[in-house]
Design a protein around this motif. Structure first.
Motif, PDB file in Angstrom:
ATOM      1  N   MET A  73     -23.240   7.263   1.540  1.00  0.00           N
ATOM      2  CA  MET A  73     -22.428   7.432   2.750  1.00  0.00           C
ATOM      3  C   MET A  73     -21.052   7.989   2.376  1.00  0.00           C
ATOM      4  SD  MET A  73     -24.218   6.465   5.351  1.00  0.00           S
ATOM      5  CE  MET A  73     -25.362   5.274   6.053  1.00  0.00           C
ATOM      6  N   VAL A  74     -20.462   7.418   1.324  1.00  0.00           N
ATOM      7  CA  VAL A  74     -19.135   7.867   0.901  1.00  0.00           C
ATOM      8  C   VAL A  74     -19.204   9.329   0.474  1.00  0.00           C
ATOM      9  CG1 VAL A  74     -17.322   7.554  -0.831  1.00  0.00           C
ATOM     10  CG2 VAL A  74     -18.352   5.561   0.255  1.00  0.00           C
ATOM     11  N   LYS A  75     -20.224   9.663  -0.301  1.00  0.00           N
ATOM     12  CA  LYS A  75     -20.346  11.058  -0.755  1.00  0.00           C
ATOM     13  C   LYS A  75     -20.547  12.004   0.418  1.00  0.00           C
ATOM     14  CE  LYS A  75     -22.239   9.905  -5.245  1.00  0.00           C
ATOM     15  NZ  LYS A  75     -23.542   9.503  -5.765  1.00  0.00           N
ATOM     16  N   ARG A  76     -21.237  11.520   1.454  1.00  0.00           N
ATOM     17  CA  ARG A  76     -21.463  12.321   2.656  1.00  0.00           C
ATOM     18  C   ARG A  76     -20.174  12.516   3.456  1.00  0.00           C
ATOM     19  NH1 ARG A  76     -25.496  15.130   5.689  1.00  0.00           N
ATOM     20  NH2 ARG A  76     -26.792  15.658   3.898  1.00  0.00           N
ATOM     21  N   GLY A  77     -19.227  11.572   3.308  1.00  0.00           N
ATOM     22  CA  GLY A  77     -17.965  11.709   4.033  1.00  0.00           C
ATOM     23  C   GLY A  77     -17.664  10.613   5.033  1.00  0.00           C
ATOM     24  N   ILE A  78     -18.460   9.545   5.030  1.00  0.00           N
ATOM     25  CA  ILE A  78     -18.161   8.397   5.899  1.00  0.00           C
ATOM     26  C   ILE A  78     -17.509   7.322   5.046  1.00  0.00           C
ATOM     27  CG2 ILE A  78     -19.084   6.671   7.473  1.00  0.00           C
ATOM     28  CD1 ILE A  78     -21.497   8.422   7.933  1.00  0.00           C
ATOM     29  N   VAL A  79     -16.235   7.033   5.320  1.00  0.00           N
ATOM     30  CA  VAL A  79     -15.509   6.090   4.468  1.00  0.00           C
ATOM     31  C   VAL A  79     -14.802   5.054   5.340  1.00  0.00           C
ATOM     32  CG1 VAL A  79     -13.801   5.847   2.632  1.00  0.00           C
ATOM     33  CG2 VAL A  79     -15.160   7.926   2.776  1.00  0.00           C
ATOM     34  N   GLN A  80     -14.852   3.793   4.883  1.00  0.00           N
ATOM     35  CA  GLN A  80     -14.325   2.703   5.688  1.00  0.00           C
ATOM     36  C   GLN A  80     -13.035   2.118   5.120  1.00  0.00           C
ATOM     37  OE1 GLN A  80     -15.577  -1.819   7.039  1.00  0.00           O
ATOM     38  NE2 GLN A  80     -17.248  -0.470   6.496  1.00  0.00           N
ATOM     39  N   VAL A  81     -12.101   1.826   6.021  1.00  0.00           N
ATOM     40  CA  VAL A  81     -10.943   0.989   5.696  1.00  0.00           C
ATOM     41  C   VAL A  81     -11.289  -0.387   6.243  1.00  0.00           C
ATOM     42  CG1 VAL A  81      -8.470   0.641   5.981  1.00  0.00           C
ATOM     43  CG2 VAL A  81      -9.410   2.960   6.025  1.00  0.00           C
ATOM     44  N   PRO A  82     -11.639  -1.337   5.374  1.00  0.00           N
ATOM     45  CA  PRO A  82     -12.239  -2.569   5.875  1.00  0.00           C
ATOM     46  C   PRO A  82     -11.246  -3.523   6.511  1.00  0.00           C
ATOM     47  CG  PRO A  82     -12.046  -2.665   3.504  1.00  0.00           C
ATOM     48  CD  PRO A  82     -11.580  -1.291   3.907  1.00  0.00           C
ATOM     49  N   GLN A  83     -11.819  -4.373   7.336  1.00  0.00           N
ATOM     50  CA  GLN A  83     -11.078  -5.486   7.927  1.00  0.00           C
ATOM     51  C   GLN A  83     -10.496  -6.333   6.794  1.00  0.00           C
ATOM     52  OE1 GLN A  83     -13.743  -7.518  10.535  1.00  0.00           O
ATOM     53  NE2 GLN A  83     -12.207  -8.942  11.295  1.00  0.00           N
ATOM     54  N   GLY A  84      -9.249  -6.773   6.938  1.00  0.00           N
ATOM     55  CA  GLY A  84      -8.644  -7.607   5.899  1.00  0.00           C
ATOM     56  C   GLY A  84      -8.230  -6.802   4.675  1.00  0.00           C
ATOM     57  N   ARG A  85      -8.339  -5.470   4.750  1.00  0.00           N
ATOM     58  CA  ARG A  85      -7.815  -4.530   3.752  1.00  0.00           C
ATOM     59  C   ARG A  85      -8.576  -4.500   2.434  1.00  0.00           C
ATOM     60  NH1 ARG A  85      -3.529  -6.073   7.085  1.00  0.00           N
ATOM     61  NH2 ARG A  85      -2.895  -7.999   6.097  1.00  0.00           N
ATOM     62  N   GLU A  86      -8.941  -5.673   1.902  1.00  0.00           N
ATOM     63  CA  GLU A  86      -9.807  -5.689   0.717  1.00  0.00           C
ATOM     64  C   GLU A  86      -9.333  -4.773  -0.410  1.00  0.00           C
ATOM     65  OE1 GLU A  86     -12.371  -7.758   0.407  1.00  0.00           O
ATOM     66  OE2 GLU A  86     -12.740  -8.367   2.496  1.00  0.00           O
ATOM     67  N   VAL A  87      -8.055  -4.874  -0.743  1.00  0.00           N
ATOM     68  CA  VAL A  87      -7.572  -4.094  -1.888  1.00  0.00           C
ATOM     69  C   VAL A  87      -8.088  -4.726  -3.179  1.00  0.00           C
ATOM     70  CG1 VAL A  87      -5.496  -3.306  -0.698  1.00  0.00           C
ATOM     71  CG2 VAL A  87      -5.433  -5.431  -2.032  1.00  0.00           C
ATOM     72  N   PHE A  88      -8.042  -3.958  -4.263  1.00  0.00           N
ATOM     73  CA  PHE A  88      -8.330  -4.536  -5.580  1.00  0.00           C
ATOM     74  C   PHE A  88      -7.057  -5.239  -6.028  1.00  0.00           C
ATOM     75  CE2 PHE A  88     -11.192  -0.823  -5.355  1.00  0.00           C
ATOM     76  CZ  PHE A  88     -12.402  -1.498  -5.433  1.00  0.00           C
ATOM     77  N   ALA A  89      -7.003  -6.553  -5.774  1.00  0.00           N
ATOM     78  CA  ALA A  89      -5.732  -7.265  -5.833  1.00  0.00           C
ATOM     79  C   ALA A  89      -5.100  -7.277  -7.220  1.00  0.00           C
ATOM     80  CB  ALA A  89      -5.926  -8.692  -5.332  1.00  0.00           C
ATOM     81  N   ALA A  90      -5.929  -7.371  -8.262  1.00  0.00           N
ATOM     82  CA  ALA A  90      -5.377  -7.497  -9.609  1.00  0.00           C
ATOM     83  C   ALA A  90      -5.080  -6.136 -10.229  1.00  0.00           C
ATOM     84  CB  ALA A  90      -6.335  -8.288 -10.496  1.00  0.00           C
ATOM     85  N   MET A  91      -5.401  -5.064  -9.516  1.00  0.00           N
ATOM     86  CA  MET A  91      -5.189  -3.739 -10.084  1.00  0.00           C
ATOM     87  C   MET A  91      -3.974  -3.079  -9.431  1.00  0.00           C
ATOM     88  SD  MET A  91      -9.215  -2.787 -10.441  1.00  0.00           S
ATOM     89  CE  MET A  91      -9.008  -1.633 -11.785  1.00  0.00           C
ATOM     90  N   THR A  92      -3.420  -2.084 -10.115  1.00  0.00           N
ATOM     91  CA  THR A  92      -2.201  -1.476  -9.593  1.00  0.00           C
ATOM     92  C   THR A  92      -2.521  -0.597  -8.385  1.00  0.00           C
ATOM     93  OG1 THR A  92      -2.360   0.520 -10.921  1.00  0.00           O
ATOM     94  CG2 THR A  92      -1.254  -1.364 -11.939  1.00  0.00           C
ATOM     95  N   VAL A  93      -1.454  -0.257  -7.671  1.00  0.00           N
ATOM     96  CA  VAL A  93      -1.595   0.606  -6.506  1.00  0.00           C
ATOM     97  C   VAL A  93      -2.251   1.922  -6.914  1.00  0.00           C
ATOM     98  CG1 VAL A  93      -0.257   1.982  -4.874  1.00  0.00           C
ATOM     99  CG2 VAL A  93       0.304  -0.427  -5.221  1.00  0.00           C
ATOM    100  N   ARG A  94      -1.774   2.473  -8.028  1.00  0.00           N
ATOM    101  CA  ARG A  94      -2.340   3.752  -8.451  1.00  0.00           C
ATOM    102  C   ARG A  94      -3.818   3.621  -8.808  1.00  0.00           C
ATOM    103  NH1 ARG A  94      -0.513   8.944 -10.220  1.00  0.00           N
ATOM    104  NH2 ARG A  94      -2.365   9.891 -11.130  1.00  0.00           N
ATOM    105  N   GLU A  95      -4.155   2.531  -9.482  1.00  0.00           N
ATOM    106  CA  GLU A  95      -5.563   2.317  -9.833  1.00  0.00           C
ATOM    107  C   GLU A  95      -6.424   2.174  -8.581  1.00  0.00           C
ATOM    108  OE1 GLU A  95      -5.032   0.109 -14.186  1.00  0.00           O
ATOM    109  OE2 GLU A  95      -5.047  -1.090 -12.360  1.00  0.00           O
ATOM    110  N   ASN A  96      -5.877   1.494  -7.563  1.00  0.00           N
ATOM    111  CA  ASN A  96      -6.598   1.377  -6.299  1.00  0.00           C
ATOM    112  C   ASN A  96      -6.896   2.752  -5.722  1.00  0.00           C
ATOM    113  OD1 ASN A  96      -6.940  -1.390  -4.591  1.00  0.00           O
ATOM    114  ND2 ASN A  96      -5.434  -1.637  -6.229  1.00  0.00           N
ATOM    115  N   LEU A  97      -5.871   3.624  -5.761  1.00  0.00           N
ATOM    116  CA  LEU A  97      -6.073   4.960  -5.199  1.00  0.00           C
ATOM    117  C   LEU A  97      -7.103   5.731  -6.016  1.00  0.00           C
ATOM    118  CD1 LEU A  97      -2.379   5.898  -4.324  1.00  0.00           C
ATOM    119  CD2 LEU A  97      -4.153   4.956  -2.835  1.00  0.00           C
TER     120      LEU A  97
END
Ligand SMILES: Nc1ncnc2c1ncn2[C@@H]1O[C@H](COP(=O)(O)OP(=O)(O)O)[C@@H](O)[C@H]1O
Ligand SMILES: [Mg+2]
Lengths: 234, 294
Positions: A73-97
């Motif tokens: 789905m992601v490769k096709r172009g459907i991408v989700q910003v999930p409820q509750g944000r679900e960031v990779f908390a222990a990783m840096t902002v840049r690593e998240n990106l």
């Protein structure tokens, strides 16, 4: 661009979505409204491949993608910003990106995309070396949106992006959505906050107990007292 | 004083190996929230494979080490495919753990069949001259220095792998937030599989380094698993740094208690540490979330 028909999802023995059909035309912002537990997140998760529908079609750019795995789905172009944000908390902002681009291999383009994102979200540039978990709610929402954009989506799914944010920060999220729309992105946004939906969406659907209860142009729908009472009255 | 420094040097060099075993346990636990009970067998098989390559076939030590590490990577993948992936999909932790314990017995049995039954101890030739070296009044075995240096290299490679490579980042991300990892398009089943592989590879590296210092036997895996597990628990089970610190501490504790209390302490020190840590500091020295499931 997206046409969902007769979507049916079960969790174990409970039917969560019944015969759900809706459309998201290219370059539009469509809002999906509905009370708690009405099935909004489940719809987005079906579109993301996180849950497999029992029946129905999800036509995306002419292909039925129902039941595909999340990476496809992601490769096709459907991408989700999930409820509750679900960031990779222990990783840096840049690593998240960078992780947002996990399905891509064009490393040079990934780096320039990150620079572009820093233009859109200057705060993230300042915070790029910090753990995402240490950021404020609004900043984490920027990380979540930025991470999704790193996959170069055609269709962005946003699950309650305004929830838990201060009013000023909500305004910032609204501005971001408008900016992305102006750049040509198609967006399906789930909201509890009718104000946010009214501010950005053109079309809206109201979900009730797993079924589409109303649909129409967003401003008309949202100003309709009957819809509002049904929607806000849960 | 001389005895103390000797015990300390021995504790540090064996502790470095426990740290490597613990690293594998921690990396796998962080990602999957499962303690790999077949981890000791990865160590044992790594050692026996190196023995086969180096002693039986006469291949160079370093080549044997690399081959054993690669083979253990494959064995780790096998653990994932047999005991983790098919059972975890049905959401049953107990069956995963039982499958891992069962697999560890099977692997032990295979090792007994191939390399000798219980009680057979296989010697591994020393790498460097067995002469001790004096270090400002402290006597150390040169082999211990080699082990310490090599273990440090493995730890650095390991850390760089997680810091610098994409695969390492994907593993970290999956351990951090599996749902988000799926949403960005990572195939987390595969990430888990490679995590088992990497963890097992490190255990094998420890075994090949340790082999010249000790004797190999099919049941050695369990002893090393307990020591690595004690080190991991002491370090908090989710902390890489904790695993390393825990490994050195366990090595030193068991040497000192064996030297000053009773030699039998060497065998039981790790068990005692596990129990004491669980009762007094359940989150370990570096644990963040502590232990939720074992
Ligand atoms: N993983 C799950 N297993 C079982 N039931 C679930 C699961 N996720 C959601 N549900 C149920 O499905 C219904 C719809 O949930 P959801 O899609 O999250 O609603 P919304 O996002 O509109 O609040 C709710 O009744 C919820 O309790
Ligand atoms: Mg929801």
């Amino acid at each position: 661009m997206l046409e969902v028909n007769g979507l049916n999802v079960w969790y174990g023995v409970t039917e969560v979505l019944r015969d759900v059909s809706f459309r998201v035309p290219e370059n539009k912002i469509v809002a999906l409204l509905g009370g708690n537990g009405s099935g909004k997140t489940t719809i987005l998760n079906s579109l993301s491949g996180m849950v497999a529908p029992r029946a129905g079609t999800i036509m995306f750019d002419g292909t039925d993608v129902a039941g595909w795995a999340p990476d496809r789905m992601v490769k096709r172009g459907i991408v989700q910003v999930p409820q509750g944000r679900e960031v990779f908390a222990a990783m840096t902002v840049r690593e998240n990106l960078e992780l947002g681009a996990a399905t891509r291999r064009d490393m040079a383009a990934i780096r320039t995309d990150i620079e572009e994102l820093y233009e859109l979200f200057p705060r993230l540039r300042e915070r790029r070396g910090q753990r995402a978990g240490a950021l404020s709610g609004g900043e984490q929402q920027q990380v979540a949106i930025g991470r999704a954009l790193m996959a170069r989506p055609k269709l962005l799914l946003m699950d309650e992006p305004s929830v838990g944010l201060a009013p000023l920060v909500v305004d910032m999220v609204i501005d971001t959505i408008k900016t992305l729309h102006a750049r040509g992105l198609t967006i399906l946004i789930v909201e509890q906050n009718v104000g946010v939906a009214a501010a950005v969406a053109e079309d809206a659907y109201v979900l009730k107990d797993g079924e589409i209860a109303y649909s129409g142009a967003a401003p008309a729908l949202i100003n309709d007292p009957e819809v509002l009472s049904s929607y806000l009255g849960r | 004083m001389e005895m103390f420094s000797y015990l300390l040097a021995t504790g540090i060099s064996t502790g470095a190996l426990y740290a490597l075993v613990a690293l594998g346990i921690v990396v796998i636990y962080k990602a999957t929230e499962v303690v790999n009970f077949a981890h000791g067998e990865m160590f044992m098989l790594g050692g026996f494979l190196a023995y086969t390559f180096h002693v039986m076939l006469g291949w160079p030590y370093v080549l044997s080490l690399i081959l054993a590490v690669l083979a253990a990577f494959g064995l780790g993948i096998l653990v994932d495919r047999i005991a983790f992936r098919p059972l975890m999909q049905r959401q049953s932790l107990v069956s995963v753990l039982l499958a891992m314990v069962g697999l560890s017995f099977v692997l032990k049995g295979v090792a007994r069949h191939l390399w000798g039954g219980k009680g057979d101890y296989i010697p591994f030739p020393p790498l460097v001259s067995p002469e001790p070296i004096m270090f400002g009044g402290i006597m150390v075995m040169s082999q211990q220095l080699v082990v310490l240096g090599a273990a440090a290299v493995v730890m650095i490679v390991f850390a760089l792998f997680f810091k610098l490579t994409r695969a390492g980042r994907f593993m970290q991300a999956t351990a951090d937030n599996p749902k988000a990892a799926k949403l960005v398009g990572l195939r987390i089943d595969r990430v888990y599989m490679y995590t088992f592989g990497v963890g097992s590879a490190v255990a094998a590296a420890a075994a090949v380094l340790m082999a010249p210092l000790t004797l190999l036997y099919p049941d050695i895996g369990f002893m090393l698993f307990i020591k690595g597990f004690a080190a991991a628990v002491l370090g908090g089970l989710t902390s890489i740094v904790g695993a390393v610190v825990g490994g050195f501490l366990i090595g030193i504790i068991e040497q000192l208690s064996a030297g000053y209390i009773h030699t039998s302490m060497q065998e039981v020190a790790a068990f005692i540490v596990i129990m004491v840590v669980m009762v007094l500091i359940p989150t370990g020295l570096f644990g963040r979330r502590g232990m939720r499931r074992v």
